[in-house]
Design a protein around this motif. Structure first.
Motif, PDB file in Angstrom:
ATOM      1  N   ALA A   8       0.836  -1.210   0.000  1.00 52.09           N
ATOM      2  CA  ALA A   8       0.000   0.000   0.000  1.00 52.09           C
ATOM      3  C   ALA A   8       0.869   1.257   0.000  1.00 52.09           C
ATOM      4  O   ALA A   8       0.624   2.192  -0.765  1.00 52.09           O
ATOM      5  N   ASP A   9       1.899   1.261   0.828  1.00 51.31           N
ATOM      6  CA  ASP A   9       2.802   2.417   0.879  1.00 51.31           C
ATOM      7  C   ASP A   9       3.494   2.633  -0.453  1.00 51.31           C
ATOM      8  O   ASP A   9       3.624   3.767  -0.935  1.00 51.31           O
ATOM      9  N   LEU A  10       3.936   1.515  -1.019  1.00 53.09           N
ATOM     10  CA  LEU A  10       4.684   1.616  -2.271  1.00 53.09           C
ATOM     11  C   LEU A  10       3.813   2.215  -3.373  1.00 53.09           C
ATOM     12  O   LEU A  10       4.262   3.085  -4.135  1.00 53.09           O
ATOM     13  N   ILE A  11       2.577   1.769  -3.428  1.00 48.94           N
ATOM     14  CA  ILE A  11       1.708   2.232  -4.500  1.00 48.94           C
ATOM     15  C   ILE A  11       1.245   3.674  -4.265  1.00 48.94           C
ATOM     16  O   ILE A  11       1.219   4.480  -5.189  1.00 48.94           O
ATOM     17  N   ASN A  12       0.952   3.990  -3.007  1.00 49.61           N
ATOM     18  CA  ASN A  12       0.447   5.337  -2.743  1.00 49.61           C
ATOM     19  C   ASN A  12       1.561   6.382  -2.613  1.00 49.61           C
ATOM     20  O   ASN A  12       1.369   7.539  -2.972  1.00 49.61           O
ATOM     21  N   HIS A  13       2.687   5.975  -2.064  1.00 51.56           N
ATOM     22  CA  HIS A  13       3.764   6.956  -1.874  1.00 51.56           C
ATOM     23  C   HIS A  13       5.101   6.421  -2.370  1.00 51.56           C
ATOM     24  O   HIS A  13       6.022   6.220  -1.583  1.00 51.56           O
ATOM     25  N   PRO A  14       5.206   6.155  -3.665  1.00 55.25           N
ATOM     26  CA  PRO A  14       6.499   5.671  -4.150  1.00 55.25           C
ATOM     27  C   PRO A  14       7.566   6.755  -3.980  1.00 55.25           C
ATOM     28  O   PRO A  14       7.328   7.909  -4.323  1.00 55.25           O
ATOM     29  N   GLN A  15       8.690   6.381  -3.397  1.00 56.18           N
ATOM     30  CA  GLN A  15       9.737   7.360  -3.111  1.00 56.18           C
ATOM     31  C   GLN A  15      10.689   7.519  -4.300  1.00 56.18           C
ATOM     32  O   GLN A  15      11.117   8.612  -4.616  1.00 56.18           O
ATOM     33  N   ASN A  16      10.981   6.387  -4.925  1.00 55.31           N
ATOM     34  CA  ASN A  16      12.023   6.405  -5.956  1.00 55.31           C
ATOM     35  C   ASN A  16      11.427   6.751  -7.318  1.00 55.31           C
ATOM     36  O   ASN A  16      10.319   6.332  -7.660  1.00 55.31           O
ATOM     37  N   VAL A  17      12.176   7.494  -8.093  1.00 57.47           N
ATOM     38  CA  VAL A  17      11.700   7.942  -9.399  1.00 57.47           C
ATOM     39  C   VAL A  17      11.440   6.751 -10.335  1.00 57.47           C
ATOM     40  O   VAL A  17      10.499   6.743 -11.117  1.00 57.47           O
ATOM     41  N   HIS A  18      12.272   5.691 -10.200  1.00 58.76           N
ATOM     42  CA  HIS A  18      12.086   4.517 -11.064  1.00 58.76           C
ATOM     43  C   HIS A  18      10.831   3.749 -10.677  1.00 58.76           C
ATOM     44  O   HIS A  18      10.139   3.205 -11.524  1.00 58.76           O
ATOM     45  N   THR A  19      10.544   3.705  -9.366  1.00 52.66           N
ATOM     46  CA  THR A  19       9.317   3.062  -8.914  1.00 52.66           C
ATOM     47  C   THR A  19       8.111   3.792  -9.482  1.00 52.66           C
ATOM     48  O   THR A  19       7.159   3.177  -9.977  1.00 52.66           O
ATOM     49  N   GLN A  20       8.177   5.120  -9.422  1.00 56.73           N
ATOM     50  CA  GLN A  20       7.069   5.920  -9.948  1.00 56.73           C
ATOM     51  C   GLN A  20       6.848   5.621 -11.432  1.00 56.73           C
ATOM     52  O   GLN A  20       5.722   5.400 -11.877  1.00 56.73           O
ATOM     53  N   ALA A  21       7.947   5.556 -12.177  1.00 55.89           N
ATOM     54  CA  ALA A  21       7.845   5.279 -13.615  1.00 55.89           C
ATOM     55  C   ALA A  21       7.268   3.891 -13.857  1.00 55.89           C
ATOM     56  O   ALA A  21       6.399   3.699 -14.714  1.00 55.89           O
ATOM     57  N   LEU A  22       7.733   2.923 -13.049  1.00 53.97           N
ATOM     58  CA  LEU A  22       7.267   1.545 -13.205  1.00 53.97           C
ATOM     59  C   LEU A  22       5.764   1.458 -12.928  1.00 53.97           C
ATOM     60  O   LEU A  22       5.012   0.854 -13.690  1.00 53.97           O
ATOM     61  N   LEU A  23       5.323   2.105 -11.845  1.00 54.80           N
ATOM     62  CA  LEU A  23       3.906   2.071 -11.496  1.00 54.80           C
ATOM     63  C   LEU A  23       3.068   2.752 -12.576  1.00 54.80           C
ATOM     64  O   LEU A  23       1.964   2.308 -12.893  1.00 54.80           O
ATOM     65  N   GLU A  24       3.608   3.832 -13.150  1.00 56.94           N
ATOM     66  CA  GLU A  24       2.924   4.492 -14.267  1.00 56.94           C
ATOM     67  C   GLU A  24       2.678   3.495 -15.392  1.00 56.94           C
ATOM     68  O   GLU A  24       1.603   3.434 -15.974  1.00 56.94           O
ATOM     69  N   ARG A  25       3.731   2.743 -15.696  1.00 61.11           N
ATOM     70  CA  ARG A  25       3.618   1.749 -16.770  1.00 61.11           C
ATOM     71  C   ARG A  25       2.547   0.717 -16.464  1.00 61.11           C
ATOM     72  O   ARG A  25       1.764   0.342 -17.339  1.00 61.11           O
ATOM     73  N   TYR A  26       2.517   0.249 -15.224  1.00 66.06           N
ATOM     74  CA  TYR A  26       1.501  -0.740 -14.868  1.00 66.06           C
ATOM     75  C   TYR A  26       0.111  -0.137 -15.010  1.00 66.06           C
ATOM     76  O   TYR A  26      -0.797  -0.754 -15.531  1.00 66.06           O
ATOM     77  N   ARG A  27      -0.036   1.113 -14.544  1.00 68.36           N
ATOM     78  CA  ARG A  27      -1.353   1.762 -14.621  1.00 68.36           C
ATOM     79  C   ARG A  27      -1.774   1.932 -16.069  1.00 68.36           C
ATOM     80  O   ARG A  27      -2.952   1.830 -16.403  1.00 68.36           O
ATOM     81  N   ALA A  28      -0.798   2.196 -16.925  1.00 70.91           N
ATOM     82  CA  ALA A  28      -1.115   2.379 -18.347  1.00 70.91           C
ATOM     83  C   ALA A  28      -1.401   1.039 -19.022  1.00 70.91           C
ATOM     84  O   ALA A  28      -1.768   0.999 -20.200  1.00 70.91           O
ATOM     85  N   GLY A  29      -1.199  -0.047 -18.271  1.00 70.41           N
ATOM     86  CA  GLY A  29      -1.510  -1.372 -18.815  1.00 70.41           C
ATOM     87  C   GLY A  29      -0.497  -1.870 -19.824  1.00 70.41           C
ATOM     88  O   GLY A  29      -0.800  -2.690 -20.682  1.00 70.41           O
ATOM     89  N   LYS A  30       0.730  -1.375 -19.721  1.00 74.78           N
ATOM     90  CA  LYS A  30       1.744  -1.811 -20.691  1.00 74.78           C
ATOM     91  C   LYS A  30       2.339  -3.171 -20.328  1.00 74.78           C
ATOM     92  O   LYS A  30       2.958  -3.812 -21.145  1.00 74.78           O
ATOM     93  N   SER A  31       2.145  -3.562 -19.076  1.00 75.73           N
ATOM     94  CA  SER A  31       2.664  -4.866 -18.668  1.00 75.73           C
ATOM     95  C   SER A  31       1.566  -5.897 -18.886  1.00 75.73           C
ATOM     96  O   SER A  31       0.441  -5.542 -19.206  1.00 75.73           O
ATOM     97  N   PRO A  32       1.893  -7.192 -18.726  1.00 71.97           N
ATOM     98  CA  PRO A  32       0.847  -8.215 -18.817  1.00 71.97           C
ATOM     99  C   PRO A  32      -0.340  -7.836 -17.933  1.00 71.97           C
ATOM    100  O   PRO A  32      -0.174  -7.379 -16.816  1.00 71.97           O
ATOM    101  N   GLN A  33      -1.525  -8.005 -18.472  1.00 68.29           N
ATOM    102  CA  GLN A  33      -2.756  -7.571 -17.813  1.00 68.29           C
ATOM    103  C   GLN A  33      -2.939  -8.218 -16.447  1.00 68.29           C
ATOM    104  O   GLN A  33      -2.716  -9.410 -16.291  1.00 68.29           O
ATOM    105  N   VAL A  34      -3.321  -7.408 -15.472  1.00 68.90           N
ATOM    106  CA  VAL A  34      -3.587  -7.984 -14.150  1.00 68.90           C
ATOM    107  C   VAL A  34      -4.952  -8.653 -14.137  1.00 68.90           C
ATOM    108  O   VAL A  34      -5.829  -8.334 -14.927  1.00 68.90           O
ATOM    109  N   GLU A  35      -5.074  -9.582 -13.227  1.00 63.75           N
ATOM    110  CA  GLU A  35      -6.323 -10.343 -13.103  1.00 63.75           C
ATOM    111  C   GLU A  35      -7.439  -9.440 -12.602  1.00 63.75           C
ATOM    112  O   GLU A  35      -7.229  -8.592 -11.754  1.00 63.75           O
ATOM    113  N   ALA A  36      -8.653  -9.634 -13.122  1.00 62.24           N
ATOM    114  CA  ALA A  36      -9.779  -8.794 -12.702  1.00 62.24           C
ATOM    115  C   ALA A  36     -10.230  -9.139 -11.288  1.00 62.24           C
ATOM    116  O   ALA A  36     -10.091 -10.270 -10.867  1.00 62.24           O
TER     117      ALA A  36
END
Lengths: 258, 284
Positions: free
Chosen positions: A230-258
């Motif tokens: 929860a902390d990681l997703i809501n308050h990512p500290q590192n710039v690379h984490t932020q970029a990675l989470l952006e990518r996941y939100r944009a759905g560029k990675s394999p689709q998460v389960e519904a």
């Protein structure tokens, strides 16, 4: 709490390529740790160093109290690698079931060949673990007759049959069709509930949020951040984490389960 | 009655895909029948060529090749008696060759330089010299060093070594057909490299290698004729040349031997293709 896995100053080179840079990590008993990162970041290599499918270039690995520093060589090292492999179970992206053996024989193979168990006990253990992953009805099928999700569940049972202290999952759902991912994640969730210590390399953010105690972010071979999901997703500290989470939100990675 | 009419009317409403498929099956069947009939015709023609009849067509007289029936009748049994030896030599040699091929293939995977070198050296030496020479080497040259082998064992040794070298490529392909993931999965559950080889890699490699090994066996059935050169192995070829030369009936004797080699090859080829479809059953 007692640490099951301890990684100290781990370095890994592939030729001139520096793929893991000074990794330090501890995993406690009953903890579920998810490792995320972009493809090629070194997260699979990190997992494979733990059971020595990859040789660490420097540093030390300790599993269940047994330590292998890089300086250790020869027979003593081989013996310890063997014991670490016994106390860790691995699940591969490509399942790697033995195609010439039935589902039951696949799961029996470890207890039979490695632990030198008699056949009756091996069958019992294998059946118990197939029951756990819901694959007992397919026990006499050959792997090429079952679906990808079913193969992965059998592969999980095969690893569990050795009664490991820690389970290592190397992108267990990445080779699966989207509709088959759910059944594998369900099995992994139930393992987590039973208190299995797990290290999971994954792109399944929802799984990580729901199950992991801790999420680790690897970027370019470096451990850049670790936190509760929860902390990681809501308050990512590192710039690379932020970029990675952006990518996941944009759905560029394999689709998460519904 | 109406119950019988229903499928009949259904038949008329066959869709186009069914019709095309049926036409293809029909064409394929017709082709196969014609191939079989042509085979029979060729066989009949060859039989006719050797039938010894004299024909007069439009004033010209032709006569086909006449075989010595008396010779064939009295020597058929003797020559046919060599088939057992031929199969025995081939079977022993293929066993030896299989073991050598597997060892040579494993040697090629070795990271220990002398083992790797031994394997490549063996394959290179054997493939670089004629089989005929190798048979003579074991039969005629070894006695000079005090090692005396019977014709049979010299032949088996030479054929086994020779085929082992060629078949090592088959086994090497078999071993490399087993993916890296298989090895890793075995190691991850704690198997030693030896157990990984014997329980996981080799069984899968053998499944891959058995059908081509059947082909090698069929080839060996015929190459075993070279062993007759030692003069002391009473297999098909030796028997045919013995009686053929003695009575100057080489034509008849060699034809008898050829027919037996051919029949054996046909039998083993059909067994082989059955084995092949049986082995590939799991992969579908």
């Amino acid at each position: 709490m007692k640490a099951i896995v301890k990684i100290k100053n781990l370095e890994k080179y592939f030729g001139r390529l520096h793929v893991l840079k000074n990794i330090n990590l501890e995993v406690d008993a009953k903890e579920v740790v998810c490792i995320i990162g972009r493809s090629g970041s070194g997260k699979s290599t990190l997992l494979r160093c733990i059971n020595f499918l990859e040789e660490p270039s420097d540093g030390e690995i300790e599993v269940d109290g047994l330590c292998i520093p890089c300086s250790l060589k020869g027979k003593e090292r081989r013996q310890r690698v063997f014991e670490i492999r016994l106390s860790s179970g691995m699940v591969f992206q490509e399942f790697n079931l033995f195609p010439h053996m039935t589902v039951l024989e696949n799961v029996m193979e470890g207890p039979l060949t490695v632990k030198k168990m008699d056949k009756a006990s091996a069958v019992k253990i294998a059946e118990m673990n197939l029951e756990r992953v819901g694959m007992i009805i397919k026990k006499d099928e050959y792997p090429n007759r079952i679906s990808g999700g079913q193969k992965q569940r059998v592969a999980i049972a095969r690893a569990l049959a050795m009664e490991p202290k820690v389970m290592l999952f190397d992108e267990p759902t990445s080779a699966l069709d989207p509709e088959l991912i759910g059944e594998v994640l369900t099995v992994m969730k139930s393992l987590a509930r039973e208190g299995t210590t797990m290290l999971v390399v994954t792109h399944e953010m929802e799984f990580a949020c729901e199950v992991a105690n801790r999420v680790i972010v690897i970027h370019d071979g470096e451990l850049v951040e670790q936190a509760a999901p929860a902390d990681l997703i809501n308050h990512p500290q590192n710039v690379h984490t932020q970029a990675l989470l952006e990518r996941y939100r944009a759905g560029k990675s394999p689709q998460v389960e519904a | 009655m109406s119950a019988f009419k229903a499928p009949a009317s259904g038949k008329q409403k066959k869709n186009q895909a069914d019709l095309i498929y049926e036409a293809q099956v029909h064409a394929k069947r017709r082709f196969n029948t014609q191939v079989a009939l042509s085979w029979v015709a060729f066989l009949a023609f060859i039989t006719f060529l050797f039938s010894g009849v004299t024909l007069t067509i439009g004033g010209n007289t032709f006569s086909t090749i006449k075989l010595d029936g008396e010779f064939i009748r009295s020597n058929l049994k003797f020559i046919a008696g060599g088939a057992g030896q031929t199969i025995l030599i081939s079977a022993l040699s293929i066993c030896l060759a299989t073991i050598l091929a597997l060892l040579a293939a494993l040697g090629r995977l070795s990271k220990f330089p002398p083992i790797y070198a031994l394997s490549t050296f063996y394959v290179s030496l054997i493939r670089g010299t004629p089989l005929y020479l190798q048979i003579f080497f074991f039969y005629l040259a070894l006695p000079q060093l005090g090692i005396i082998l019977s014709g049979l064992w010299a032949g088996v040794l030479a054929l086994g070594l020779n085929y082992g070298a060629y078949m090592s490529e088959i086994f090497r392909a078999g071993l490399s057909s087993v993916g890296k993931g298989q090895r890793e999965a075995a190691l991850a559950i704690g198997m030693t490299p030896g157990q990984t080889m014997s329980r996981i890699v080799i069984p899968q490699a053998l499944r891959f290698a058995i059908p081509p090994t059947g082909n090698e066996f069929i080839a060996m059935l015929k190459d075993s004729a070279l062993v007759s050169a030692t003069g002391f192995v009473h297999e098909l070829m030796w028997r045919a040349t013995k009686v053929g030369r003695a009575q100057f009936n080489n034509l008849e004797a060699l034809i008898i031997a050829a027919v037996f080699y051919w029949i054996m090859t046909l039998v083993f080829t059909s067994l082989q293709s059955r084995l092949e479809s049986y082995m590939s059953r799991g992969e579908r």
